[in-house]
Motif scaffolding. Structure first.
Motif, PDB file in Angstrom:
ATOM      1  N   HIS A 123       0.845  -1.197   0.000  1.00 20.47           N
ATOM      2  CA  HIS A 123       0.000   0.000   0.000  1.00 20.47           C
ATOM      3  C   HIS A 123       0.883   1.250   0.000  1.00 20.47           C
ATOM      4  O   HIS A 123       0.620   2.199  -0.744  1.00 20.47           O
ATOM      5  N   GLY A 124       1.913   1.224   0.826  1.00 17.99           N
ATOM      6  CA  GLY A 124       2.836   2.362   0.883  1.00 17.99           C
ATOM      7  C   GLY A 124       3.498   2.634  -0.458  1.00 17.99           C
ATOM      8  O   GLY A 124       3.644   3.786  -0.864  1.00 17.99           O
ATOM      9  N   MET A 125       3.870   1.578  -1.164  1.00 12.83           N
ATOM     10  CA  MET A 125       4.481   1.757  -2.488  1.00 12.83           C
ATOM     11  C   MET A 125       3.487   2.387  -3.460  1.00 12.83           C
ATOM     12  O   MET A 125       3.859   3.262  -4.252  1.00 12.83           O
ATOM     13  N   GLN A 126       2.235   1.949  -3.389  1.00 13.23           N
ATOM     14  CA  GLN A 126       1.206   2.539  -4.252  1.00 13.23           C
ATOM     15  C   GLN A 126       1.021   4.022  -3.938  1.00 13.23           C
ATOM     16  O   GLN A 126       0.916   4.845  -4.847  1.00 13.23           O
ATOM     17  N   MET A 127       0.989   4.346  -2.673  1.00 15.43           N
ATOM     18  CA  MET A 127       0.803   5.746  -2.267  1.00 15.43           C
ATOM     19  C   MET A 127       2.026   6.585  -2.636  1.00 15.43           C
ATOM     20  O   MET A 127       1.897   7.748  -3.015  1.00 15.43           O
ATOM     21  N   PHE A 128       3.203   5.980  -2.578  1.00 14.94           N
ATOM     22  CA  PHE A 128       4.423   6.675  -2.991  1.00 14.94           C
ATOM     23  C   PHE A 128       4.368   6.978  -4.486  1.00 14.94           C
ATOM     24  O   PHE A 128       4.700   8.086  -4.917  1.00 14.94           O
ATOM     25  N   GLN A 129       3.942   6.006  -5.279  1.00 15.57           N
ATOM     26  CA  GLN A 129       3.830   6.209  -6.725  1.00 15.57           C
ATOM     27  C   GLN A 129       2.843   7.325  -7.054  1.00 15.57           C
ATOM     28  O   GLN A 129       3.030   8.070  -8.001  1.00 15.57           O
ATOM     29  N   GLN A 130       1.802   7.432  -6.229  1.00 15.19           N
ATOM     30  CA  GLN A 130       0.795   8.479  -6.430  1.00 15.19           C
ATOM     31  C   GLN A 130       1.210   9.801  -5.791  1.00 15.19           C
ATOM     32  O   GLN A 130       0.534  10.811  -5.945  1.00 15.19           O
ATOM     33  N   GLN A 131       2.322   9.769  -5.052  1.00 21.24           N
ATOM     34  CA  GLN A 131       2.821  10.935  -4.326  1.00 21.24           C
ATOM     35  C   GLN A 131       1.737  11.535  -3.414  1.00 21.24           C
ATOM     36  O   GLN A 131       1.566  12.755  -3.330  1.00 21.24           O
ATOM     37  N   ASP A 132       1.002  10.648  -2.733  1.00 25.25           N
ATOM     38  CA  ASP A 132      -0.034  11.064  -1.801  1.00 25.25           C
ATOM     39  C   ASP A 132       0.621  11.814  -0.638  1.00 25.25           C
ATOM     40  O   ASP A 132       1.447  11.241   0.083  1.00 25.25           O
ATOM     41  N   ALA A 133       0.254  13.079  -0.463  1.00 27.74           N
ATOM     42  CA  ALA A 133       0.935  13.948   0.503  1.00 27.74           C
ATOM     43  C   ALA A 133       0.862  13.409   1.936  1.00 27.74           C
ATOM     44  O   ALA A 133       1.865  13.433   2.657  1.00 27.74           O
ATOM     45  N   GLN A 134      -0.296  12.944   2.365  1.00 32.49           N
ATOM     46  CA  GLN A 134      -0.425  12.452   3.738  1.00 32.49           C
ATOM     47  C   GLN A 134       0.439  11.212   3.965  1.00 32.49           C
ATOM     48  O   GLN A 134       1.078  11.075   5.005  1.00 32.49           O
TER      49      GLN A 134
END
Length: 78
Positions: free
Chosen positions: A32-43
């Motif tokens: 999940h963290g990798m997906q959020m990193f790819q999306q550059q999710d600020a939170q």
């Protein structure tokens, strides 16, 4: 099966992960963290920065992981 959220594991959202073992839960959280990193999710990027700071101190990181494992172990099975 036991369930913990991204937030409970040091993340930024309420996405729930369910697994038999703590290791499987951590694996799901990392994906999940990798997906959020790819999306550059600020939170999530902010939460990851905090975990990276812990990683600079192996003892602090071990304490963090031990506390999360204890929290997982104390959960009732779903």
């Amino acid at each position: 099966m036991k369930t913990m959220t991204c937030k409970q594991l040091g993340g930024a959202c309420d996405l729930a992960f369910t697994a038999e073992t703590f290791e499987d839960l951590v694996s799901q959280s990392k994906m999940h963290g990798m997906q959020m990193f790819q999306q550059q999710d600020a939170q999530h990027m902010e939460a990851m920065a905090k975990v990276q700071m812990l990683m600079m101190n192996p003892q602090a990181m071990q304490q963090f992981m031990d506390s999360k494992r204890a929290e997982f172990d104390a959960l009732p099975a779903d």
